[in-house]
Design an enzyme around this catalytic site. Structure first.
Site, PDB file in Angstrom:
ATOM      1  N   HIS A 138      52.254 109.924  48.458  1.00 53.92           N
ATOM      2  CA  HIS A 138      53.453 109.359  49.174  1.00 53.92           C
ATOM      3  C   HIS A 138      53.101 108.095  49.798  1.00 53.92           C
ATOM      4  O   HIS A 138      51.906 107.924  50.118  1.00 53.92           O
ATOM      5  CB  HIS A 138      54.232 110.532  50.027  1.00 53.92           C
ATOM      6  CG  HIS A 138      53.128 110.975  51.490  1.00 53.92           C
ATOM      7  ND1 HIS A 138      52.294 111.760  51.665  1.00 53.92           N
ATOM      8  CD2 HIS A 138      53.236 110.203  52.371  1.00 53.92           C
ATOM      9  CE1 HIS A 138      51.735 111.923  52.587  1.00 53.92           C
ATOM     10  NE2 HIS A 138      52.276 111.003  53.354  1.00 53.92           N
ATOM     11  N   HIS A 164      51.067 104.008  55.869  1.00 52.41           N
ATOM     12  CA  HIS A 164      49.768 104.489  55.250  1.00 52.41           C
ATOM     13  C   HIS A 164      50.266 104.949  53.722  1.00 52.41           C
ATOM     14  O   HIS A 164      51.564 104.857  53.474  1.00 52.41           O
ATOM     15  CB  HIS A 164      49.027 105.867  55.881  1.00 52.41           C
ATOM     16  CG  HIS A 164      49.870 107.073  55.696  1.00 52.41           C
ATOM     17  ND1 HIS A 164      50.782 107.504  57.213  1.00 52.41           N
ATOM     18  CD2 HIS A 164      50.034 107.925  55.020  1.00 52.41           C
ATOM     19  CE1 HIS A 164      51.449 108.552  56.692  1.00 52.41           C
ATOM     20  NE2 HIS A 164      50.997 109.117  55.795  1.00 52.41           N
ATOM     21  N   GLU A 193      57.778 109.209  53.221  1.00 54.23           N
ATOM     22  CA  GLU A 193      57.465 109.842  54.529  1.00 54.23           C
ATOM     23  C   GLU A 193      57.975 108.673  55.568  1.00 54.23           C
ATOM     24  O   GLU A 193      57.603 107.365  55.404  1.00 54.23           O
ATOM     25  CB  GLU A 193      56.105 110.046  55.005  1.00 54.23           C
ATOM     26  CG  GLU A 193      55.968 110.856  56.407  1.00 54.23           C
ATOM     27  CD  GLU A 193      54.516 110.963  56.449  1.00 54.23           C
ATOM     28  OE1 GLU A 193      54.230 111.772  57.724  1.00 54.23           O
ATOM     29  OE2 GLU A 193      53.551 110.566  56.037  1.00 54.23           O
TER      30      GLU A 193
END
Length: 134
Positions: free
Chosen positions: A79, A7, A130
């Site tokens: 992010h 994502h 991430e």
């Protein structure tokens, strides 16, 4: 080492307004809001055929995205999240190459119920990364 893009996270001040943009303007399907008090955010996922957008808003005082949202009151990309098969092996490999893992360096359970780690943006072209174990 990294797999598919899981994502892209967009930090916003007003989660309801952000949801309206994706739902009403773009016709997207959204998940219900999911408070993540251990991460200091509330998240909503925009479901896409090939990935997701994570809309996230500060939750509680001292939220880790509070300063980001203050600097970007209209919202902004916070992010990117990549999938990895083995988060501990990925962490160890990255640390051996000099990358900085944020926090304690130990994985925490993320919004999908899977272990996640964050990597310092100065080590990745100015982008907070991430990693999520799949």
């Amino acid at each position: 080492m990294i797999g598919r893009l899981n994502h892209v996270a967009i930090a916003v001040q007003d989660l309801d307004a952000a949801c309206a943009v994706y739902r009403d303007t773009l016709g997207a399907t959204l998940t219900p809001p999911l408070p993540q008090p251990e991460h200091g955010v509330t998240v909503v996922f925009v479901e896409l055929p090939n990935s997701k957008i994570e809309l996230m808003a500060p939750l509680g005082e001292g939220s880790p995205i509070e300063a980001f949202v203050a600097r970007n009151p209209g919202g902004g990309i916070h992010h990117v999240c990549y999938e990895v098969d083995d988060i501990l092996a990925a962490r160890d490999r990255l640390k051996a190459q000099g990358a900085r893992v944020l926090g304690t360096g130990e994985p925490r359970i993320g919004a999908h119920g899977k272990p996640v780690l964050f990597l310092h943006p100065k080590d990745f072209l100015g982008t907070l990364v991430e990693l999520e174990q799949v």
